[in-house]
Scaffold this active site. Structure first.
Site, short mmCIF file in Angstrom:
data_model
loop_
_atom_site.label_atom_id
_atom_site.label_comp_id
_atom_site.label_asym_id
_atom_site.label_seq_id
_atom_site.Cartn_x
_atom_site.Cartn_y
_atom_site.Cartn_z
N LYS A 173 0.86 -1.18 0.00
CA LYS A 173 0.00 0.00 0.00
C LYS A 173 0.91 1.24 0.00
O LYS A 173 1.50 1.59 1.01
CB LYS A 173 -0.89 0.05 1.24
CG LYS A 173 -1.93 1.15 1.12
CD LYS A 173 -2.32 1.79 2.43
CE LYS A 173 -1.44 2.92 2.84
NZ LYS A 173 -1.45 4.13 2.02
N GLU A 250 10.69 2.13 9.84
CA GLU A 250 11.65 3.22 9.59
C GLU A 250 10.88 4.52 9.71
O GLU A 250 9.89 4.72 9.01
CB GLU A 250 12.27 3.10 8.20
CG GLU A 250 13.27 1.98 8.06
CD GLU A 250 14.48 2.10 8.96
OE1 GLU A 250 14.74 3.20 9.48
OE2 GLU A 250 15.16 1.08 9.16
N CYS A 284 13.92 11.89 5.56
CA CYS A 284 14.06 11.46 6.95
C CYS A 284 15.49 11.68 7.43
O CYS A 284 15.73 11.80 8.63
CB CYS A 284 13.65 10.00 7.09
SG CYS A 284 14.45 8.96 5.87
N GLU A 383 10.46 16.80 14.34
CA GLU A 383 10.71 16.73 12.90
C GLU A 383 9.75 17.66 12.16
O GLU A 383 8.54 17.58 12.34
CB GLU A 383 10.52 15.29 12.41
CG GLU A 383 10.87 15.11 10.95
CD GLU A 383 10.63 13.69 10.46
OE1 GLU A 383 9.52 13.17 10.70
OE2 GLU A 383 11.54 13.11 9.85
P1 NAD Z 1 2.71 8.76 7.57
O1 NAD Z 1 3.09 8.07 8.82
O2 NAD Z 1 1.65 9.78 7.62
O3 NAD Z 1 2.24 7.70 6.48
C1 NAD Z 1 3.06 6.62 6.10
C2 NAD Z 1 2.18 5.52 5.52
O4 NAD Z 1 1.36 5.01 6.56
C3 NAD Z 1 1.23 6.01 4.42
O5 NAD Z 1 1.17 5.03 3.41
C4 NAD Z 1 -0.10 6.13 5.16
O6 NAD Z 1 -1.21 6.00 4.31
C5 NAD Z 1 0.01 4.96 6.11
N1 NAD Z 1 -0.89 5.04 7.28
C6 NAD Z 1 -1.35 6.16 7.92
N2 NAD Z 1 -2.15 5.82 8.95
C7 NAD Z 1 -2.19 4.47 8.99
C8 NAD Z 1 -2.85 3.52 9.82
N3 NAD Z 1 -3.62 3.90 10.83
N4 NAD Z 1 -2.67 2.22 9.57
C9 NAD Z 1 -1.88 1.81 8.58
N5 NAD Z 1 -1.23 2.65 7.73
C10 NAD Z 1 -1.39 3.97 7.94
O7 NAD Z 1 4.07 9.35 6.96
P2 NAD Z 1 4.26 10.27 5.66
O8 NAD Z 1 3.75 11.63 5.96
O9 NAD Z 1 3.75 9.56 4.44
O10 NAD Z 1 5.85 10.28 5.52
C11 NAD Z 1 6.66 11.16 6.22
C12 NAD Z 1 7.34 10.46 7.38
O11 NAD Z 1 8.07 9.33 6.91
C13 NAD Z 1 8.37 11.34 8.07
O12 NAD Z 1 8.26 11.19 9.46
C14 NAD Z 1 9.70 10.75 7.60
O13 NAD Z 1 10.78 11.00 8.45
C15 NAD Z 1 9.37 9.32 7.47
N6 NAD Z 1 10.32 8.64 6.60
C16 NAD Z 1 11.23 7.79 7.16
C17 NAD Z 1 12.17 7.13 6.37
C18 NAD Z 1 13.15 6.19 6.99
O14 NAD Z 1 13.63 5.31 6.28
N7 NAD Z 1 13.49 6.31 8.26
C19 NAD Z 1 12.17 7.33 4.99
C20 NAD Z 1 11.24 8.22 4.45
C21 NAD Z 1 10.31 8.84 5.26
#
Ligand code: NAD
Length: 481
Positions: A173, A250, A284, A383
């Site tokens: 997803k 992550e 990130c 962040e």
């Molecule tokens: P997010 O947590 O809002 O969403 C991530 C994913 O989770 C999306 O696909 C979203 O639809 C899904 N999601 C949201 N609620 C959910 C639930 N209740 N159940 C299951 N899935 C759910 O994050 P974002 O805004 O898409 O991305 C930004 C974040 O990602 C930042 O915090 C960034 O640091 C992090 N990030 C980390 C890495 C790493 O490798 N450490 C890499 C890239 C991004």
């Protein structure tokens, strides 16, 4: 509405009653495409398809899996300009960054094609006479993947490629904001010869489709990348499910870049500006905390501002653009909120932070650099995930190291210095999963482990040969000869 871009379930592209519009953040009048929104039933069907495909797929030879992954890699690399353009249109990073990321996805598939052939086990003498012990690795089973919007092709690639290489079936997803790159990637892999049901794509909301994967009893493992708050929910759901799921998270970062008095100023400014602001700061691993020794502080800030003045913030696809727009209105609101918070806390906005008008309507924000901040301020602790960074002045190396480690996160950390002693000490004593010397905290290789400590990561590392820790499970077999 039957969207042109459908979900892939059991090898068939299937429609849905609902679709979402993928909007170009460089030009909000432009729709990149309409993508199907999966339902809970679609997610359940995808898991059922993966389950049905697993017995045969998990017993394919390494050669069969190698050929599919290699073919996928070849097509991704051959089409990286086109895929990079799609990525830049939906996410807003510059075309060069988009093409670079698409190329990286191709390299990841080439690497894991090779890994298919390298999977090995161990034969260990038993402590008992006549007994032999073998330790082998087997696929985990059905892996659910939930990915964020900021690396729309690389992150799906670095999860799907090892999963398939080690014989797992997948339901992915992607982020609802940017489904286009993941759709194109899945299309390529499927056409590379994958049997039906081995890889399934269900696009849509996290709270609906993501949640369905977390709750499904036939999903054995979840690989998640995203924010800390969602990550916590994912981990809790994996532990609550029966049977429990293997989980890998992550998450966010508040990555420090230390600049010592003895640093090469040009190297330090490049590391800071690249690390903090390129890809619109939406990484990130972004160098969002710049911890700078007093003796170089003023020269460093001045040179950073000069460098920022020369950057073009514009349409991601336009030639000459260095930094594209913020991904969407809600992320822009968050960036502006933190700019205000930093001001209210007493930080000095040394450069930028203004909204910009360009030829087309988009989320254009000038990079914001704060000075006169402390490590206790919210701007140093939370962040932002945008083109916003702050400088913290310190008296010496010891204070710099202490502040670098004084954070809830631990993804990446960097130091700019010409002192071998300090570089060596920092590499050993930094509490981050990845450490950079004279380099930005962002920008990593694809063939080595990626991941962090503390609030940034949970579970085994991703990427490189270390990916096998998550995507395989170990079996210990005893034989009496
Ligand atoms: P997010 O947590 O809002 O969403 C991530 C994913 O989770 C999306 O696909 C979203 O639809 C899904 N999601 C949201 N609620 C959910 C639930 N209740 N159940 C299951 N899935 C759910 O994050 P974002 O805004 O898409 O991305 C930004 C974040 O990602 C930042 O915090 C960034 O640091 C992090 N990030 C980390 C890495 C790493 O490798 N450490 C890499 C890239 C991004």
């Amino acid at each position: 509405m039957n969207a042109p871009f459908k979900n892939l379930i059991a090898g068939e592209w299937t429609g849905s009653q609902n679709a979402s519009r993928n909007i170009n953040p460089s030009n909000t009048n432009e729709v990149v495409g309409e993508y199907a929104q999966a339902t809970v039933e679609d997610a359940n069907n995808a898991v059922a398809a993966a389950k049905a495909a697993f017995p045969a797929w998990s017993r394919t030879t390494p050669q069969e899996r190698y050929e599919i992954l290699k073919k996928a890699s070849d097509e991704i690399l051959a089409r990286k300009e086109e895929l990079g353009r799609l990525l830049s249109r939906e996410e807003g990073k510059t075309l060069a960054e988009g093409i670079g990321e698409a190329g990286r996805a191709g390299q990841i598939f080439a690497f894991f094609a090779g890994e298919c052939l390298r999977l090995n086990g161990e034969s260990i003498p038993s402590v008992r006479p006549g007994v032999g012990v073998e330790v082998t690795r087997e696929p985990v089973g059905i892996v659910g993947m939930i990915t964020p919007w900021n690396f729309p092709i690389a992150i799906p690639a670095w999860k799907i490629a090892p999963a398939l290489a080690y014989g797992n079936c997948v339901v992915i997803k992607p982020a609802d904001l940017v489904p286009g790159s993941a759709w194109a990637l899945v299309d390529i892999i499927q056409r590379a010869g994958l049997p039906k049901g081995v890889l399934n794509l269900v696009m849509g909301r996290g709270s609906v489709v993501g949640q369905a994967l977390l709750e499904h009893k036939d999903v054995h493992a979840i690989s998640f990348t995203g924010s800390v708050s969602t990550g916590r929910k994912v981990a809790a759901a994996c532990i609550a499910s029966n049977p429990m799921k293997k989980v890998q998270l992550e998450m966010g970062g508040k990555n420090p870049l230390v600049v010592l008095d003895d640093a090469d100023l040009k190297v330090a400014v490049e590391a800071a500006v690249q690390g903090a602001f390129f890809s619109t700061g939406q990484r990130c691993t972004a160098s969002s905390r710049l911890i700078v020794q007093a003796g170089i502080h003023d020269r460093f800030v001045e040179a950073c501002i000069e460098r920022l003045k020369g950057l073009s913030i514009d349409d991601a696809l336009k030639a000459g653009t260095h930094i594209g727009p913020v991904v969407d209105q809600s992320q822009l609101d968050q960036d502006l909120k933190y700019i205000q918070i930093a001001r209210d806390e007493g930080g000095k906005l040394a450069w930028g932070g203004e909204l910009l008008n360009r030829e087309t309507p988009g989320f254009y924000l000038q990079p914001a650099l704060f000075t006169e901040t402390s490590n206790a301020m919210r701007i140093s602790r939370e962040e932002v995930f945008g083109p916003v960074a702050n400088v913290i002045r310190v008296k010496d190396y010891d204070e710099a190291l202490a502040l670098a480690n004084d954070t809830d996160f631990g993804l990446s950390a960097g130091i700019c210095t010409t002192s071998l002693k300090h570089a060596t000490h920092f590499k050993r004593n930094s509490e981050a999963g990845m450490v950079m010397v004279n380099l930005a905290t962002a920008g990593v290789d694809y063939h080595v482990p990626f991941g962090g400590r503390k609030g940034s990561s949970y579970g085994p590392r991703e990427q490189g040969a270390y990916a096998r820790e998550f995507y395989t499970t170990v079996k210990t077999a005893y034989t009496l000869a």
